[in-house]
Design a protein around this motif. Structure first.
Motif, PDB file in Angstrom:
ATOM      1  N   CYS A 104       0.844  -1.191   0.000  1.00  0.00           N
ATOM      2  CA  CYS A 104       0.000   0.000   0.000  1.00  0.00           C
ATOM      3  C   CYS A 104       0.883   1.247   0.000  1.00  0.00           C
ATOM      4  O   CYS A 104       1.698   1.446   0.909  1.00  0.00           O
ATOM      5  N   ARG A 125      -4.245   9.274   6.763  1.00  0.00           N
ATOM      6  CA  ARG A 125      -5.409   9.045   7.637  1.00  0.00           C
ATOM      7  C   ARG A 125      -6.709   9.327   6.902  1.00  0.00           C
ATOM      8  O   ARG A 125      -7.697   8.610   7.072  1.00  0.00           O
ATOM      9  N   LYS A 128      -7.471   6.368   4.606  1.00  0.00           N
ATOM     10  CA  LYS A 128      -7.895   5.190   5.375  1.00  0.00           C
ATOM     11  C   LYS A 128      -9.300   5.403   5.933  1.00  0.00           C
ATOM     12  O   LYS A 128     -10.123   4.479   5.918  1.00  0.00           O
ATOM     13  N   GLN A 132     -12.702   3.239   5.235  1.00  0.00           N
ATOM     14  CA  GLN A 132     -13.520   2.725   6.341  1.00  0.00           C
ATOM     15  C   GLN A 132     -14.972   3.177   6.200  1.00  0.00           C
ATOM     16  O   GLN A 132     -15.896   2.394   6.465  1.00  0.00           O
ATOM     17  N   GLU A 157      -6.685  -4.221   5.173  1.00  0.00           N
ATOM     18  CA  GLU A 157      -5.386  -3.605   5.468  1.00  0.00           C
ATOM     19  C   GLU A 157      -4.338  -4.675   5.772  1.00  0.00           C
ATOM     20  O   GLU A 157      -3.198  -4.599   5.311  1.00  0.00           O
TER      21      GLU A 157
END
Length: 191
Positions: A104, A125, A128, A132, A157
């Motif tokens: 990644c 962040r 990600k 999510q 992940e």
């Protein structure tokens, strides 16, 4: 660069930097290497990106788009939320089998720069969290408990990290199988 390449400088620079960062890591690649790979003179490179950090952030934005488009394309034929959730792992499977898979890019970049660049840490962040939220929306559509979303995202992940470190593309299939078990358990009526 060919004489017929009319893509804007910025696009060529980001594409070249993405390839180089993926292959060698961010810190190992200097702006001169990006200049050479993109075919854009150094003066125009710095006109497009005032710093390497700006370039790194542009590469992360590009990767975020690629990630989202890849999942969407893989999920396009899915007939329901369950199938779209499992399509995440199908996308990972295809990506892990590609010749340029090195893990990644967000995780790799965070590992290199997250501790010293708040902007990079925030960009990682944000990506990600976006993933999510995508998973959470599908879990909600499925009618499953919200906790399932975090579990499924962690599987994705973990599969990325395992595939990169072990060089095993079957991590996606293993994660998919675990996701099926989790989904079925979450949807099972209580006794």
């Amino acid at each position: 660069m060919s004489a017929t390449d009319v893509r804007p400088d910025r696009e060529r620079i980001v594409e070249a930097a993405d390839r180089l960062f993926n292959a060698r890591g961010v810190q190992a690649v200097g702006m001169d290497a990006v200049r050479a790979a993109s075919g854009v003179p150094l003066k125009r490179l710095y006109a497009a990106f005032s710093s390497k950090d700006d370039l790194v952030l542009a590469v992360l934005r590009r990767r975020e788009g690629t990630w989202g488009e890849g999942i969407a394309a893989t999920a396009a034929g899915a007939t329901g939320a369950r199938e779209r959730l499992l399509a995440v792992y199908d996308f990972l499977d295809a990506w892990f089998r590609s010749d340029d898979f090195r893990g990644c890019g967000f995780i790799n970049t965070y590992g290199e720069l997250g501790g010293v660049s708040p902007e990079v840490a925030d960009a990682v962040r944000t990506q990600k969290l976006s993933f999510q939220r995508y998973v959470a929306a599908l879990v909600d559509e499925l009618g499953a408990p919200p906790a399932l979303a975090a579990q499924l995202a962690l599987l994705a992940e973990g599969a990325q990290t395992t595939a990169a470190i072990d060089g095993r593309p079957d991590a996606a299939a293993q994660a998919r199988a675990a996701a099926e078990v989790l989904i079925d358990a979450a949807l099972r009526p209580p006794r």
